[in-house]
Design an enzyme around this catalytic site. Structure first.
Site, PDB file in Angstrom:
ATOM      1  N   HIS A  92      37.539  97.975 -63.977  1.00 14.82           N
ATOM      2  CA  HIS A  92      37.481  96.578 -64.428  1.00 14.82           C
ATOM      3  C   HIS A  92      36.096  96.241 -64.988  1.00 14.82           C
ATOM      4  CE1 HIS A  92      41.454  95.811 -62.864  1.00 14.82           C
ATOM      5  NE2 HIS A  92      41.093  96.497 -61.780  1.00 14.82           N
TER       6      HIS A  92
ATOM      7  N   ASN B 169       2.661  80.439 -38.402  1.00 11.81           N
ATOM      8  CA  ASN B 169       3.830  81.075 -39.034  1.00 11.81           C
ATOM      9  C   ASN B 169       4.798  79.970 -39.397  1.00 11.81           C
ATOM     10  OD1 ASN B 169       2.864  83.584 -38.565  1.00 11.81           O
ATOM     11  ND2 ASN B 169       4.573  84.261 -37.275  1.00 11.81           N
ATOM     12  N   GLY B 170       5.394  80.058 -40.569  1.00 12.99           N
ATOM     13  CA  GLY B 170       6.362  79.045 -40.968  1.00 12.99           C
ATOM     14  C   GLY B 170       5.924  78.374 -42.256  1.00 12.99           C
TER      15      GLY B 170
ATOM     16  N   ARG C 175       6.012  94.143 -39.929  1.00 13.45           N
ATOM     17  CA  ARG C 175       6.688  92.953 -40.450  1.00 13.45           C
ATOM     18  C   ARG C 175       6.423  92.760 -41.938  1.00 13.45           C
ATOM     19  NH1 ARG C 175       7.701  88.821 -36.226  1.00 13.45           N
ATOM     20  NH2 ARG C 175       7.549  87.258 -37.823  1.00 13.45           N
TER      21      ARG C 175
ATOM     22  N   LYS D 147      10.133  92.713 -42.334  1.00 16.99           N
ATOM     23  CA  LYS D 147      11.125  93.062 -41.307  1.00 16.99           C
ATOM     24  C   LYS D 147      11.928  91.856 -40.878  1.00 16.99           C
ATOM     25  CE  LYS D 147      13.326  95.658 -38.450  1.00 16.99           C
ATOM     26  NZ  LYS D 147      14.414  96.426 -39.087  1.00 16.99           N
TER      27      LYS D 147
ATOM     28  N   TRP E 195       1.821  86.687 -44.881  1.00 20.13           N
ATOM     29  CA  TRP E 195       2.692  87.115 -45.971  1.00 20.13           C
ATOM     30  C   TRP E 195       2.820  85.887 -46.852  1.00 20.13           C
ATOM     31  CZ3 TRP E 195       8.007  86.342 -47.531  1.00 20.13           C
ATOM     32  CH2 TRP E 195       8.530  87.387 -48.299  1.00 20.13           C
TER      33      TRP E 195
ATOM     34  N   CYS F  63       4.793  86.790 -41.734  1.00 19.20           N
ATOM     35  CA  CYS F  63       3.585  86.522 -40.941  1.00 19.20           C
ATOM     36  C   CYS F  63       3.793  86.926 -39.483  1.00 19.20           C
ATOM     37  CB  CYS F  63       3.266  85.042 -40.971  1.00 19.20           C
ATOM     38  SG  CYS F  63       3.052  84.417 -42.634  1.00 19.20           S
TER      39      CYS F  63
ATOM     40  N   GLU G 159      16.117  99.686 -51.178  1.00 23.33           N
ATOM     41  CA  GLU G 159      15.008  99.202 -50.370  1.00 23.33           C
ATOM     42  C   GLU G 159      13.852 100.182 -50.277  1.00 23.33           C
ATOM     43  OE1 GLU G 159      17.349  98.402 -46.704  1.00 23.33           O
ATOM     44  OE2 GLU G 159      15.921  96.779 -46.468  1.00 23.33           O
TER      45      GLU G 159
ATOM     46  N   LYS H  87      20.252 100.448 -48.773  1.00 27.86           N
ATOM     47  CA  LYS H  87      19.233 101.326 -48.175  1.00 27.86           C
ATOM     48  C   LYS H  87      18.462 102.050 -49.277  1.00 27.86           C
ATOM     49  CE  LYS H  87      19.165 100.226 -45.097  1.00 27.86           C
ATOM     50  NZ  LYS H  87      19.548  99.320 -44.064  1.00 27.86           N
TER      51      LYS H  87
END
Ligand code: F6R
Length: 613
Positions: free
Chosen positions: A511, A100-101, A27, A608, A74, A2, A495, A492
């Site tokens: 192994h 947010n939160g 974000r 992000k 989000w 968010c 993602e 990377k």
């Protein structure tokens, strides 16, 4: 994750808010909305989907209000939908809130409010907030200018969890209230106007002067004034911080994507990280650290704690600190560390690495370490971020804003900074010879040029990406610090290209993982340590003999053999090599993602800055 924007001034708020939200898109989010104070009350415009959809909402052009709040959501409670988007209003449409939160006790508060006759129209935790504020506002008979503020404070006392709130109300048409606890929030001071944001870059083009709110602090804003209050609503003074970042540093600068821009910014980002920390013929200079020999000698154990890419940077930090300082270092994933019972005491130094400085697990791990008596040191890219305010000491990577979700320049800056930090410790402790340190410093100063050189492999990497972009699985191998690079390379690739990949310490192959190697599987190895070259080469031969297609990234002369592709990079000392050897891998992930037509900067499902658990 968010994002929050707020504006209070004399200009029309809605375009400023939407532009601010566009800057927060990196974000990651699933819906967006704004709320403004209009002549006839509060307006709300919101929907699921992209920020730019807000421009098409009926009536958006008619908004004249000069005060407003805005949000990109989000989803955490309830699916992405118009109803669940922020802002949220109370039943009487008197208070509008973005958040947010996560409110942990929202069910309990919702049931309480339902019992008082309040109705709920979304599945979110946030919707309880404007209603709770309304509840306390109605109970207060003192109608002075702080009546809403008192109601917000009472609501905050009931709420358990993390939050950054922006609140506007028809009862205070010239003001806005903001408060935070465990979620980021900054206030940008302008001339006759003020801005609020969860992220500094989103409002950098308007102002460089910021107030950083601490946990449980309230700000009561008008266009010309900002009053700050502590948890008990006692007035407090706050100092203004000036941020050096240039607004244009947050733009794409002619590159097709932020990620590519940030990959190419690495030589200059590393230069900034080094800054004035390595003065010629003098000890390392960390102006924010003043560790004495006595203190560092009392440290018998260090932890490096972080998430994702930052944790991979920490792995190399372990190698170099252990080698130069002879102190054992454990690298931990923050989300694991916080839920076990780590053995920590006053003789422990805990180092936390976070680009954003807002990663919830890393902050929680930091708080845990502090509570157990450790000394805490934060490494972040964001000045004034939560982690730096919690830690006993903070140092910055100074890599400039990183916008692309996949971290690149922050990683190489973090590894650079950890190397410099290890030298600093070693100099204070006198644990490594001066000659070795002098040589090592020289190698660090040569890094920007070597990274520049490594970037020249771009065309070869692009060609290789065309050969493998349709693969289902890719394997990465390395030994020593090259294993750290393999881990970061694999992350990377996952993602941004959505190709399944795994990284293995090359010696581990037999192994178990070698069972996965079959004809035409791609195996990419990295070899930069002359002491380990033969060992890794023999592991590569094992996969070749099982039909694997192989690429080797190396800074060394390799014995002639039947490897399919070799890409050479400049050689540097072993602890610095992850900074140079990651470059081809960043480019490889980028080109594969482009070849597949994916959104490089905003990969699916990722955010992000991960400000919730
Ligand atoms: C990977 C990536 C993430 C972050 C991780 C920690 O490219 O970006 O793995 O490294 O979420 O984020 P910070 O460093 O902000 O704590």
């Amino acid at each position: 994750m968010c994002g929050i924007i707020g504006y209070i001034g004399t200009k029309k708020a809605s375009p400023i808010l939407i532009n601010g939200l566009l800057r927060l898109e990196y974000r990651g989010y699933d819906s967006a909305g704004i709320s403004t104070v209009e002549k006839n009350g509060l307006s709300i415009m919101k929907d699921k989907g992209r920020v730019k959809n807000l421009y098409n909402l009926k009536g958006i052009d008619d908004l004249d209000g000069t005060i407003g709040i805005a949000h990109t959501r989000w989803a955490t409670h309830g699916k992405p939908s118009k109803e669940n988007s922020h802002p949220h209003m109370d039943n009487s449409k008197s208070f509008s809130v973005v958040h947010n939160g996560i409110i942990e006790n929202y069910n309990e508060l919702k049931n309480f409010l339902k019992g008082k006759g309040y109705n709920f129209y979304s599945q979110t935790d946030t919707e309880i907030v404007p209603n709770l504020i309304h509840y306390y506002y109605s109970k207060d008979s003192n109608n002075d200018k702080y009546r809403v503020l008192r109601a917000v404070q009472s609501a905050c006392k009931d709420i358990k969890g993390s939050y950054a709130f922006e609140i506007i109300s028809k009862y205070m048409p010239n003001n806005m209230i903001v408060v935070r606890k465990d979620s980021p929030l900054v206030i940008g001071k302008g001339d006759g106007e003020n801005y609020v944001s969860s992220d500094i870059p989103a409002i950098l083009s308007f102002t460089k002067d910021f107030y950083l709110l601490n946990d449980n602090e309230f700000a009561f804003l008008s266009k010309d004034n900002i009053e700050f209050f502590d948890i008990n609503l006692n007035k407090i003074d706050k100092k203004i911080d000036s941020i050096e970042w240039n607004a244009s540093a947050a733009d794409k600068n002619g590159f097709e994507d932020y990620m590519l821009k940030e990959i190419y910014e690495q030589p200059s980002a590393i230069r900034e990280t080094i800054g004035s920390r390595l003065p010629e013929n003098e000890p390392c200079n960390f102006e924010d650290l003043n560790f004495s020999k006595e203190f560092l000698s009392s440290i018998n154990k260090m932890y490096i704690i972080a998430c994702g890419t930052a944790m991979h940077a920490g792995l190399t930090g372990k190698y170099v600190i252990e080698q130069l300082c002879n102190i054992p270092v454990t690298v931990d994933i923050a989300s694991e560390f916080r839920y076990r019972n780590p053995i920590i005491d006053k003789n422990t130094l805990c180092i936390f690495i976070s680009q954003s400085g807002e990663t919830a697990d890393t902050i929680a791990a930091l708080k845990l370490s502090k509570s157990k008596g450790a000394t805490t040191l934060a490494i972040s890219n964001v000045i004034g971020s939560s982690i730096t305010r919690e830690a006993d000491y903070s140092i910055y990577t100074h890599a400039g804003p990183e916008i692309a979700v996949a971290s690149t320049k922050a990683y190489t800056s973090q590894v650079t900074l950890l190397n410099i930090l290890a030298i600093y410790f070693a100099e204070v402790l006198e644990s490594t010879s001066k000659d070795i340190i002098t040589k090592f410093k020289k190698e660090i100063l040569e890094l920007p040029a070597k990274v520049e050189e490594a970037l020249k492999c771009s065309d070869d990497i692009k060609d290789f990406s065309k050969k493998i972009y349709q693969e289902k699985d890719v394997f990465f191998l390395g030994r020593g610090v090259d294993y750290n690079t393999a881990l970061e390379a694999s992350l990377k690739l996952k993602e941004i290209s959505y190709i399944h990949s795994d990284a293995y310490a090359a010696g581990e192959l037999k192994h178990g993982p070698i069972a996965l190697i079959e004809n035409d599987v791609t195996v990419i190895s990295v070899i930069t340590d002359e002491n380990l070259v033969e060992k890794t080469i023999s592991n590569i031969q094992e996969v070749i003999s099982r039909g694997a297609k192989t690429l080797v990234i190396s800074s060394l002369e390799l014995p002639s053999n039947n490897i399919d592709f070799v890409i050479n990079i400049p050689h540097t000392s072993v602890f610095l090599s992850p900074i140079v050897s990651i470059i081809p891998f960043q480019l490889l992930s980028y080109f594969i993602s482009k070849e597949k037509g994916l959104d490089v900067d905003k990969p699916r499902n990722l955010a992000k800055s991960v400000t919730v658990e």
